[in-house]
Design an enzyme around this catalytic site. Structure first.
Site, PDB file in Angstrom:
ATOM      1  N   ASN A 114       0.833  -1.198   0.000  1.00  0.00           N
ATOM      2  CA  ASN A 114       0.000   0.000   0.000  1.00  0.00           C
ATOM      3  C   ASN A 114       0.869   1.250   0.000  1.00  0.00           C
ATOM      4  OD1 ASN A 114      -0.464   1.955   2.505  1.00  0.00           O
ATOM      5  ND2 ASN A 114       0.213  -0.032   3.319  1.00  0.00           N
ATOM      6  N   PHE A 118      -1.878   8.055   4.273  1.00  0.00           N
ATOM      7  CA  PHE A 118      -2.649   8.621   5.389  1.00  0.00           C
ATOM      8  C   PHE A 118      -3.919   9.331   4.901  1.00  0.00           C
ATOM      9  CE2 PHE A 118       1.245   9.285   8.424  1.00  0.00           C
ATOM     10  CZ  PHE A 118       1.331   7.910   8.590  1.00  0.00           C
ATOM     11  N   SER A 181       5.540   5.006   8.836  1.00  0.00           N
ATOM     12  CA  SER A 181       4.972   4.705   7.529  1.00  0.00           C
ATOM     13  C   SER A 181       5.931   5.152   6.434  1.00  0.00           C
ATOM     14  CB  SER A 181       3.630   5.412   7.348  1.00  0.00           C
ATOM     15  OG  SER A 181       3.199   5.310   6.000  1.00  0.00           O
ATOM     16  N   ASN A 183       5.029   5.996   3.478  1.00  0.00           N
ATOM     17  CA  ASN A 183       4.255   6.657   2.430  1.00  0.00           C
ATOM     18  C   ASN A 183       4.051   8.149   2.631  1.00  0.00           C
ATOM     19  OD1 ASN A 183       3.826   4.174   1.044  1.00  0.00           O
ATOM     20  ND2 ASN A 183       2.282   3.640   2.571  1.00  0.00           N
ATOM     21  N   THR A 184       4.648   8.722   3.680  1.00  0.00           N
ATOM     22  CA  THR A 184       4.619  10.166   3.891  1.00  0.00           C
ATOM     23  C   THR A 184       6.055  10.679   3.860  1.00  0.00           C
ATOM     24  OG1 THR A 184       2.593  10.129   5.211  1.00  0.00           O
ATOM     25  CG2 THR A 184       4.042  12.028   5.492  1.00  0.00           C
ATOM     26  N   LYS A 215       5.087   3.625  17.297  1.00  0.00           N
ATOM     27  CA  LYS A 215       5.121   2.544  16.321  1.00  0.00           C
ATOM     28  C   LYS A 215       6.356   2.688  15.450  1.00  0.00           C
ATOM     29  CE  LYS A 215       2.183   0.031  13.070  1.00  0.00           C
ATOM     30  NZ  LYS A 215       0.797  -0.107  12.539  1.00  0.00           N
TER      31      LYS A 215
END
Length: 355
Positions: A114, A118, A181, A183-184, A215
């Site tokens: 993915n 967010f 994450s 993805n940012t 996390k």
């Protein structure tokens, strides 16, 4: 039955569209009054209760952040048997996320990739739903995962996280700082200690009495994980969640051409299991016994969940296998855990000591 449905229908749908369809069905459970009937079939055995973070978890098994980004289906997921639901990632500002397609299946690997980015309605929009959930007694434990808004420069990240924590922590059973994450842009750089320490201190001040966890990514070097464990201990954090998705593509069965066509994003599911377990071992060995450690990554069966518990996890989360196992996944895991425990009690077998 679900395997056939997945093979004939869901596997031919766009993964995000299939997710939204399942999402609507789960949301209907409490809305139409079916949830109470379903609970008779899915409720975890009392023997699975866990005390952690000053809370009672009906089962050690819960849903990881990412499935319910805006806290729409918490009650429905609880009625399917999950002991806790971590919503989010929620950002201070509403944002659409990355362009579609942004969710991909690797069926042979029982994995997902993915790059959602967010996508969520923002902290202010979530408050109403979270406040109503917080007042309910019949619901799973509610975790709230917060991240940096994409439009916020990295140098202003602390203020961004502070605002989310201030708005959302009053309605969370526990709060999670997501700095892992892929993805940012710039987010994972916040795991560096010089950036992470002031960020966690600032969020903790806003969170008040709400338990605070961080996390981390599976792609950190082992020594970096140890340093974050030492930091979490020094700051008095309540827990660590290990791990988020990985940027690695090693060991996949999917053809290289398919992986290349998918492109960037975080990989989750079965291929992450080995590294996730390794990180759990490192974390458990370097934090106090009382610190809550939530293990996530590559978990699919009751045996997988029990193995994480045996290696020192306080709680275990899953997400990707939901797509491959279907709506009765939590029930399957919980019933399997109860059988494992009854078998151990009958034979006098003790849980394995973490090494």
């Amino acid at each position: 039955m679900y395997r056939l449905l997945f093979s004939l229908v869901f596997s031919h749908m766009d993964p995000e569209d299939a997710h939204h369809l399942a999402f609507r069905v789960i949301r209907m459970l409490p809305a139409l009054g079916f949830g109470r009937l379903v609970e008779r079939f899915t409720a975890p055995d009392r023997s699975l209760e866990v005390q952690a973070l000053g809370l009672r978890f009906p089962s050690p098994f819960g849903v990881a952040a990412g499935f319910d980004k805006d806290a729409f289906v918490v009650r429905g997921l609880g009625q399917l048997g999950f002991g806790h639901v971590e919503v989010g990632t929620i950002t201070a500002n509403a944002q659409p996320g990355n362009e579609r397609p942004r969710l991909f299946r690797l069926v042979r690997d029982r994995a997902l990739v993915n790059r959602m980015g967010f996508n969520n309605g923002g902290a202010d929009a979530a408050v109403g739903r979270l406040s109503r959930l917080a007042r309910r007694t019949r619901r799973p434990v509610l975790g709230v995962n917060i991240g940096k808004s994409r439009a916020t420069p990295v140098e202003e990240a602390i203020a961004d996280y502070e605002r989310s924590a201030r708005v959302l922590s009053p309605y969370a059973d526990y709060l999670v700082v997501n700095v892992s994450s892929p993805n940012t842009p710039g987010l994972r750089g916040l795991q560096e200690l010089d950036a992470l320490a002031p960020l966690l201190e600032a969020v903790r001040a806003q969170a008040g009495a709400t338990p605070l966890l961080v996390k981390i990514a599976p792609d950190l070097a082992d020594d970096e994980i140890v340093r974050i464990c030492e930091l979490a201990t020094r700051l008095g954090l309540d827990g660590i969640i290990a791990t988020n998705t990985t940027v690695s593509r090693e060991g996949l069965a999917a053809p290289a051409s398919v992986i290349e066509a998918i492109g960037a994003g975080g990989l989750s599911g079965a291929p992450l299991a080995g590294r996730s377990l390794d990180v759990l071992r490192i974390v458990r060995a370097h934090v106090p016994a009382g610190l809550c450690v939530i293990s996530v990554g590559g978990v699919e069966t009751a045996v997988d969940v029990q193995d994480r518990l045996d290696h020192g996890a306080t709680l275990v989360q899953g997400y990707s296998a939901f797509i491959y196992r279907g709506p009765l996944w939590a029930r399957q895991v919980n019933r399997g855990l109860a059988r494992i425990r009854r078998s151990r009690e009958a034979t006098g077998e003790a849980a394995r000591v973490p090494t």
